[in-house]
Design a protein around this motif. Structure first.
Motif, PDB file in Angstrom:
ATOM      1  N   THR A   1       3.038  11.975  -3.815  1.00 21.02           N
ATOM      2  CA  THR A   1       3.885  12.968  -4.706  1.00 21.02           C
ATOM      3  C   THR A   1       5.196  12.806  -4.022  1.00 21.02           C
ATOM      4  N   GLU A   2       5.684  12.265  -3.112  1.00 19.67           N
ATOM      5  CA  GLU A   2       6.986  12.217  -2.457  1.00 19.67           C
ATOM      6  C   GLU A   2       8.123  12.085  -3.281  1.00 19.67           C
ATOM      7  N   LYS A   3       7.897  11.152  -4.349  1.00 21.23           N
ATOM      8  CA  LYS A   3       8.955  10.946  -5.218  1.00 21.23           C
ATOM      9  C   LYS A   3       8.613  11.010  -6.760  1.00 21.23           C
ATOM     10  N   THR A   4       7.416  11.619  -7.140  1.00 18.61           N
ATOM     11  CA  THR A   4       7.111  11.786  -8.603  1.00 18.61           C
ATOM     12  C   THR A   4       7.166  13.351  -9.032  1.00 18.61           C
ATOM     13  N   ALA A   5       7.335  13.322 -10.279  1.00 24.34           N
ATOM     14  CA  ALA A   5       7.503  14.842 -10.778  1.00 24.34           C
ATOM     15  C   ALA A   5       6.220  15.511 -11.011  1.00 24.34           C
ATOM     16  N   PRO A   6       6.140  16.803 -11.068  1.00 22.34           N
ATOM     17  CA  PRO A   6       4.825  17.615 -10.958  1.00 22.34           C
ATOM     18  C   PRO A   6       3.790  17.193 -11.869  1.00 22.34           C
ATOM     19  N   GLU A   7       4.451  16.662 -13.236  1.00 22.42           N
ATOM     20  CA  GLU A   7       3.414  16.453 -14.222  1.00 22.42           C
ATOM     21  C   GLU A   7       2.689  15.207 -13.931  1.00 22.42           C
ATOM     22  N   SER A   8       3.198  14.178 -12.982  1.00 22.76           N
ATOM     23  CA  SER A   8       2.675  12.893 -12.904  1.00 22.76           C
ATOM     24  C   SER A   8       2.038  12.834 -11.502  1.00 22.76           C
ATOM     25  N   GLU A   9       1.841  14.041 -10.829  1.00 25.35           N
ATOM     26  CA  GLU A   9       1.375  13.838  -9.458  1.00 25.35           C
ATOM     27  C   GLU A   9       0.002  13.314  -9.362  1.00 25.35           C
ATOM     28  N   LEU A  10      -0.726  13.535 -10.426  1.00 25.77           N
ATOM     29  CA  LEU A  10      -2.291  12.926 -10.235  1.00 25.77           C
ATOM     30  C   LEU A  10      -2.445  11.731 -10.128  1.00 25.77           C
ATOM     31  N   ILE A  11      -1.762  11.046 -11.017  1.00 25.29           N
ATOM     32  CA  ILE A  11      -1.818   9.426 -11.285  1.00 25.29           C
ATOM     33  C   ILE A  11      -0.708   8.610 -11.328  1.00 25.29           C
ATOM     34  N   GLN A  12      -0.312   7.568 -10.827  1.00 27.25           N
ATOM     35  CA  GLN A  12       0.796   6.649 -11.139  1.00 27.25           C
ATOM     36  C   GLN A  12       0.167   5.244 -11.279  1.00 27.25           C
ATOM     37  N   VAL A  13       0.791   4.591 -12.299  1.00 26.74           N
ATOM     38  CA  VAL A  13       0.567   3.405 -12.542  1.00 26.74           C
ATOM     39  C   VAL A  13       1.454   2.282 -12.179  1.00 26.74           C
ATOM     40  N   TRP A  14       1.614   1.344 -11.358  1.00 23.41           N
ATOM     41  CA  TRP A  14       2.479   0.592 -10.738  1.00 23.41           C
ATOM     42  C   TRP A  14       2.531  -0.836 -10.859  1.00 23.41           C
ATOM     43  N   SER A  15       3.618  -1.305 -11.473  1.00 28.64           N
ATOM     44  CA  SER A  15       3.760  -2.792 -11.336  1.00 28.64           C
ATOM     45  C   SER A  15       4.525  -3.332  -9.874  1.00 28.64           C
ATOM     46  N   LYS A  16       4.243  -4.615  -9.904  1.00 31.04           N
ATOM     47  CA  LYS A  16       5.076  -5.104  -8.586  1.00 31.04           C
ATOM     48  C   LYS A  16       6.320  -4.711  -8.646  1.00 31.04           C
ATOM     49  N   ARG A  17       6.853  -4.999  -9.834  1.00 35.11           N
ATOM     50  CA  ARG A  17       8.407  -4.846  -9.888  1.00 35.11           C
ATOM     51  C   ARG A  17       8.772  -3.348  -9.539  1.00 35.11           C
ATOM     52  N   LYS A  18       8.119  -2.373 -10.109  1.00 36.49           N
ATOM     53  CA  LYS A  18       8.540  -1.120  -9.755  1.00 36.49           C
ATOM     54  C   LYS A  18       8.147  -0.647  -8.343  1.00 36.49           C
ATOM     55  N   LEU A  19       7.279  -1.081  -7.858  1.00 38.37           N
ATOM     56  CA  LEU A  19       6.715  -0.648  -6.376  1.00 38.37           C
ATOM     57  C   LEU A  19       8.091  -1.426  -5.337  1.00 38.37           C
ATOM     58  N   LEU A  20       8.401  -2.619  -5.788  1.00 36.10           N
ATOM     59  CA  LEU A  20       9.541  -3.407  -5.179  1.00 36.10           C
ATOM     60  C   LEU A  20      10.967  -2.201  -5.244  1.00 36.10           C
ATOM     61  N   GLU A  21      11.161  -1.985  -6.357  1.00 38.20           N
ATOM     62  CA  GLU A  21      12.259  -1.093  -6.641  1.00 38.20           C
ATOM     63  C   GLU A  21      12.490   0.156  -5.876  1.00 38.20           C
ATOM     64  N   LEU A  22      11.210   0.738  -5.795  1.00 38.40           N
ATOM     65  CA  LEU A  22      11.046   2.042  -4.964  1.00 38.40           C
ATOM     66  C   LEU A  22      11.089   1.580  -3.517  1.00 38.40           C
ATOM     67  N   ASP A  23      10.729   0.533  -3.293  1.00 35.26           N
ATOM     68  CA  ASP A  23      10.489   0.371  -1.571  1.00 35.26           C
ATOM     69  C   ASP A  23      11.546  -0.647  -1.141  1.00 35.26           C
ATOM     70  N   LYS A  24      12.745   0.053  -0.622  1.00 35.51           N
ATOM     71  CA  LYS A  24      14.045  -0.454  -0.322  1.00 35.51           C
ATOM     72  C   LYS A  24      14.225  -1.190   1.013  1.00 35.51           C
ATOM     73  N   ASN A  25      13.214  -0.539   1.856  1.00 35.43           N
ATOM     74  CA  ASN A  25      13.103  -0.943   3.069  1.00 35.43           C
ATOM     75  C   ASN A  25      11.917  -1.865   3.455  1.00 35.43           C
ATOM     76  N   GLY A  26      11.371  -2.439   2.629  1.00 35.08           N
ATOM     77  CA  GLY A  26      10.078  -3.374   2.889  1.00 35.08           C
ATOM     78  C   GLY A  26       8.860  -2.676   3.651  1.00 35.08           C
ATOM     79  N   ALA A  27       8.638  -1.274   3.368  1.00 36.59           N
ATOM     80  CA  ALA A  27       7.566  -0.502   4.042  1.00 36.59           C
ATOM     81  C   ALA A  27       6.217  -1.060   3.522  1.00 36.59           C
TER      82      ALA A  27
END
Length: 289
Positions: free
Chosen positions: A14-40
């Motif tokens: 839930t670090e960067k998600t809105a309250p209404e979406s805290e229960l579930i997130q669906v990520w594509s590879k592109r979305k994950l890489l956009e969020l992950d700026k430091n290669g974590a």
């Protein structure tokens, strides 16, 4: 047990998600890489949520709790809270990652069905390609990309998918003992130290007989077997991913002497703690359905 001394980052759902979406997130590879700026994502990190990873590329690989797992198109990987994982940077993985919070399955589901689903995430569970599963997950991906995300429909699809997997896996189907069993698992997660079965039964305010019956009915394993599996997985995480001395890991996990810890690890894996630090990637350690 705390892990503050570990050099291992923890990722929260839930670090960067809105309250209404805290229960579930669906990520594509592109979305994950956009969020992950430091290669974590490509470095080991502990998670506080459950993960369903679905592969759409020809091949891929992923590391969970010290094991690098080879994957093919259509394969599914399930792993739960407190797991340590990373994406393999050299892997040409494509697909989706679904992250789910602890109480997601509890809402709107019977205890029996919630328990069946949660049991799939107790260990790293590998699910081989199945055309029905693939079609359901592709529909989940499509629905998640719409302007108005169809969260109830997505949940129904995921519940149906996981119950199909649980049925094939012959996960726990009986109601008796589920509350005791669930409380037992929660205690194991919250306290990484080695406790005797008698201590666990007292903490849960049940008899040892009732605890044993609940565990066998729900998992086919005794409380001691389940406790030892939990301790082993956590020991592997700390040996593989932390810089703690083996004596300190032994102490954190509740072993009175490091020699007892070494004997425990040797009996379970046929490797010493030192060998696990060096060689664990060559050992099979996941539950295949």
């Amino acid at each position: 047990m705390t892990h503050s001394a570990m050099t291992l980052p923890q990722v929260r759902l839930t670090e960067k998600t809105a309250p209404e979406s805290e229960l579930i997130q669906v990520w594509s590879k592109r979305k994950l890489l956009e969020l992950d700026k430091n290669g974590a994502l490509f470095h080991p990190h502990r998670i506080d949520f459950s993960v369903l990873l679905f592969v759409t590329s020809q091949t891929a690989s992923h590391e969970v709790d010290g094991k690098i797992i080879a994957l093919n198109r259509g394969d599914i990987l399930l792993f739960g809270k407190q797991s340590v994982h990373r994406f393999i940077q050299e892997s040409e993985w494509e697909g989706i990652v679904i992250t789910v919070s602890d109480n997601y399955w509890c809402n709107d589901l019977s205890p029996k069905h919630a328990h069946c689903i949660e049991s799939l995430f107790l260990h790293c569970t590998f699910v081989e390609q199945n055309s029905t599963y693939s079609q359901m997950l592709k529909l989940v991906e499509t629905l998640s990309c719409r302007t108005q995300i169809q969260l109830p429909v997505i949940k129904h699809l995921l519940v149906s998918l996981l119950l199909l997997i649980a049925e094939k896996k012959q996960a726990a189907q009986t109601m008796p003992g589920n509350r005791v069993y669930s409380a037992f698992l929660e205690l194991l997660k919250s306290d990484g130290a080695l406790l005797s079965i008698n201590e666990i039964a007292k903490a849960l305010s049940v008899s040892m007989y009732k605890l044993r019956r609940a565990c066998i009915e729900c998992s086919g394993e005794t409380p001691k077997q389940l406790r030892d599996e939990h301790i082993l997985i956590e020991a592997i995480r700390l040996l593989k991913y932390s810089e703690w001395p083996i004596s300190h890991i032994s102490e954190q996990l509740g072993f009175g002497e490091a020699t007892y810890f070494s004997k425990f690890i040797k009996a379970k894996t046929n490797l010493t703690p030192i060998e696990i630090r060096r060689e664990w990637n060559s050992v099979q350690f996941f539950h295949q359905t």
